[in-house]
Scaffold this motif. Structure first.
Motif, short mmCIF file in Angstrom:
data_model
loop_
_atom_site.label_atom_id
_atom_site.label_comp_id
_atom_site.label_asym_id
_atom_site.label_seq_id
_atom_site.Cartn_x
_atom_site.Cartn_y
_atom_site.Cartn_z
N SER A 118 0.82 -1.21 0.00
CA SER A 118 0.00 0.00 0.00
C SER A 118 0.86 1.26 0.00
O SER A 118 2.00 1.25 0.47
CB SER A 118 -0.95 0.02 1.20
OG SER A 118 -0.23 0.16 2.42
N LEU A 119 0.27 2.33 -0.54
CA LEU A 119 0.90 3.64 -0.57
C LEU A 119 -0.14 4.67 -0.17
O LEU A 119 -1.22 4.73 -0.77
CB LEU A 119 1.43 3.96 -1.98
CG LEU A 119 1.98 5.38 -2.21
CD1 LEU A 119 3.14 5.67 -1.27
CD2 LEU A 119 2.39 5.55 -3.66
N HIS A 120 0.19 5.46 0.84
CA HIS A 120 -0.75 6.44 1.38
C HIS A 120 -0.13 7.83 1.35
O HIS A 120 0.98 8.03 1.85
CB HIS A 120 -1.14 6.05 2.81
CG HIS A 120 -1.57 4.61 2.91
ND1 HIS A 120 -2.78 4.16 2.45
CD2 HIS A 120 -0.90 3.52 3.37
CE1 HIS A 120 -2.86 2.86 2.63
NE2 HIS A 120 -1.72 2.45 3.19
N ILE A 121 -0.84 8.77 0.76
CA ILE A 121 -0.33 10.12 0.54
C ILE A 121 -1.26 11.12 1.21
O ILE A 121 -2.49 11.06 1.02
CB ILE A 121 -0.24 10.43 -0.97
CG1 ILE A 121 0.65 9.40 -1.67
CG2 ILE A 121 0.27 11.84 -1.22
CD1 ILE A 121 0.55 9.43 -3.18
N GLY A 122 -0.71 12.03 1.97
CA GLY A 122 -1.51 13.07 2.61
C GLY A 122 -0.74 14.37 2.70
O GLY A 122 0.37 14.40 3.24
N LEU A 123 -1.31 15.43 2.17
CA LEU A 123 -0.64 16.74 2.17
C LEU A 123 -1.51 17.79 2.83
O LEU A 123 -2.62 18.09 2.35
CB LEU A 123 -0.32 17.19 0.74
CG LEU A 123 0.66 16.35 -0.07
CD1 LEU A 123 -0.10 15.39 -0.98
CD2 LEU A 123 1.58 17.24 -0.90
N GLY A 150 -11.81 18.40 7.06
CA GLY A 150 -12.41 18.24 8.38
C GLY A 150 -11.39 18.51 9.46
O GLY A 150 -10.23 18.84 9.18
N LEU A 151 -11.79 18.37 10.70
CA LEU A 151 -10.88 18.62 11.81
C LEU A 151 -10.01 17.41 12.12
O LEU A 151 -8.85 17.55 12.52
CB LEU A 151 -11.69 19.02 13.05
CG LEU A 151 -12.46 20.34 12.94
CD1 LEU A 151 -13.25 20.59 14.22
CD2 LEU A 151 -11.52 21.49 12.65
N ARG A 152 -10.56 16.20 11.92
CA ARG A 152 -9.80 14.98 12.16
C ARG A 152 -9.50 14.25 10.84
O ARG A 152 -8.36 13.89 10.57
CB ARG A 152 -10.59 14.05 13.10
CG ARG A 152 -10.03 12.62 13.18
CD ARG A 152 -8.64 12.56 13.77
NE ARG A 152 -7.99 11.28 13.42
CZ ARG A 152 -6.76 10.96 13.82
NH1 ARG A 152 -6.07 11.78 14.58
NH2 ARG A 152 -6.23 9.80 13.46
N ASN A 153 -10.54 14.02 10.06
CA ASN A 153 -10.41 13.40 8.75
C ASN A 153 -11.22 14.19 7.73
O ASN A 153 -12.12 14.94 8.10
CB ASN A 153 -10.93 11.96 8.76
CG ASN A 153 -10.10 11.01 9.58
OD1 ASN A 153 -10.53 10.54 10.63
ND2 ASN A 153 -8.90 10.72 9.13
N GLY A 154 -10.90 13.99 6.45
CA GLY A 154 -11.79 14.49 5.43
C GLY A 154 -13.13 13.79 5.56
O GLY A 154 -13.23 12.68 6.09
N THR A 185 3.94 5.51 3.69
CA THR A 185 3.16 6.73 3.86
C THR A 185 4.04 7.92 3.53
O THR A 185 5.15 8.05 4.06
CB THR A 185 2.64 6.85 5.31
OG1 THR A 185 1.83 5.70 5.61
CG2 THR A 185 1.79 8.10 5.48
N LEU A 186 3.56 8.78 2.65
CA LEU A 186 4.26 10.00 2.26
C LEU A 186 3.45 11.19 2.74
O LEU A 186 2.31 11.40 2.31
CB LEU A 186 4.45 10.05 0.74
CG LEU A 186 5.29 8.93 0.12
CD1 LEU A 186 5.31 9.05 -1.40
CD2 LEU A 186 6.72 8.95 0.67
N ILE A 187 4.05 11.97 3.63
CA ILE A 187 3.36 13.08 4.27
C ILE A 187 3.94 14.41 3.76
O ILE A 187 5.15 14.63 3.81
CB ILE A 187 3.50 13.01 5.80
CG1 ILE A 187 2.83 11.74 6.34
CG2 ILE A 187 2.92 14.25 6.47
CD1 ILE A 187 1.34 11.67 6.13
N ASP A 205 -5.58 11.58 7.45
CA ASP A 205 -6.17 10.61 6.52
C ASP A 205 -5.15 9.57 6.10
O ASP A 205 -5.41 8.36 6.11
CB ASP A 205 -6.69 11.32 5.26
CG ASP A 205 -7.96 12.11 5.50
OD1 ASP A 205 -8.58 11.97 6.57
OD2 ASP A 205 -8.34 12.87 4.58
N ALA A 206 -3.95 10.03 5.70
CA ALA A 206 -2.92 9.11 5.23
C ALA A 206 -2.50 8.15 6.34
O ALA A 206 -2.36 6.94 6.11
CB ALA A 206 -1.72 9.89 4.71
#
Length: 286
Positions: free
Chosen positions: A6-11, A226-230, A50-52, A32-33
């Motif tokens: 898996s690959l997870h991206i969050g910016l 959102g405040l915690r997650n999209g 995970t790429l942040i 989210d990521a």
């Protein structure tokens, strides 16, 4: 035994030097990521990346996609999630795959990543690989095709409690329209060259893998932060419920859709090699 990667991206922001002074500040994309990486871990996916924000560059994303494509074979699972801003740029190469002459983009840290670039990388996966893409960004309805249809003031008021574009931009995951234009005009040579290279490299092969996309919204809708997650990612996590959800992918999508507001309606798209057995599996089954 099947293998999962898996690959997870969050910016939560982008490099303002690459986006004409705009930093794209968001709140929940990094969460989210990380939460999607946790979902992957609980689902039994052993190889996770995970790429942040600043690490979510075009080179890093491309490298991870290519590593996964080389590592996986028929029957294996690849889970890809992206949370961040969505944008669009003119598709100067012609209307054959984008009738509206616009390409959808993911706003990575150092530049916009064109939908055709992602599709090209997915085309490198071996026949029979199962790919699940989860896109939590604006205009993500088809993932590789987009329609520029700006929401009416009434729809914006209903979804974001304001029709003021500046306020909508702070609560949604859309790259501001003026910045989309300004960034493209500034870097027109760069983006046109990428599109031309992609067009010249097309050989009309069908996607050998099966790619299943569940997106945060339709092509002409915006995705709420959102405040915690999209809103989309948070709803998806609620439905998955730590792995207790027992339906298949279509039931999973329908339950997410049922819980979302009408003005942000997730989309389900399946492309590539037909694999009905994959679609009938419990989500994220390795």
């Amino acid at each position: 035994m099947a293998r999962g990667t898996s690959l997870h991206i969050g910016l939560n922001r982008v490099d303002p030097n690459e986006y004409d002074g705009w930093d794209g500040k968001l709140i929940a994309c990094e969460n989210d990521a990380r939460d999607m990486e946790q979902l992957a871990r609980m689902a039994g996916i052993q190889d996770r990346t995970t790429l942040i924000t600043a690490d979510a560059t075009v080179d890093n994303v491309t490298r991870e996609l290519r590593m996964a494509a080389r590592a996986l074979s028929s029957g294996d699972l690849f889970l890809f999630s992206y949370s961040g801003h969505g944008g669009q740029i003119p598709d100067f190469t012609g209307p054959e795959d984008e009738p509206d002459r616009l390409d959808e983009t993911m706003c990575l840290y150092d530049r916009e990543y064109i939908d055709d670039e992602l599709y090209q990388e997915l085309g490198e996966f071996s026949e029979g690989v199962r790919i699940v893409c989860l896109l939590d960004c604006c205009h993500s309805g088809t993932g590789i095709k987009a329609v520029r249809d700006v929401l009416t003031p009434e729809a914006l008021e209903e979804q974001f409690q304001t029709a003021d574009p500046s306020e909508v931009e702070t609560t949604s995951r859309i790259m501001p329209l003026d910045k989309q234009y300004e960034v493209y005009e500034r870097d027109k040579v760069r983006y046109d060259a990428i599109q031309q290279h992609l067009k010249e490299g097309k050989d009309n092969r069908d996607l050998g893998a099966t790619a299943l996309l569940i997106s945060a919204c339709q092509d002409n809708q915006l995705a709420a932060d959102g405040l915690r997650n999209g809103l989309f990612t948070g709803t998806l996590l609620q439905v998955w419920n730590g792995g207790d959800f027992t339906g298949d992918y279509r039931a999973f999508y329908r339950e997410i859709l049922r819980r979302m507001p009408a003005n942000q309606s997730p989309n389900l798209l399946v492309t590539g090699r037909a694999d009905s057995r994959f679609i009938r599996q419990q989500p994220f089954t390795v």
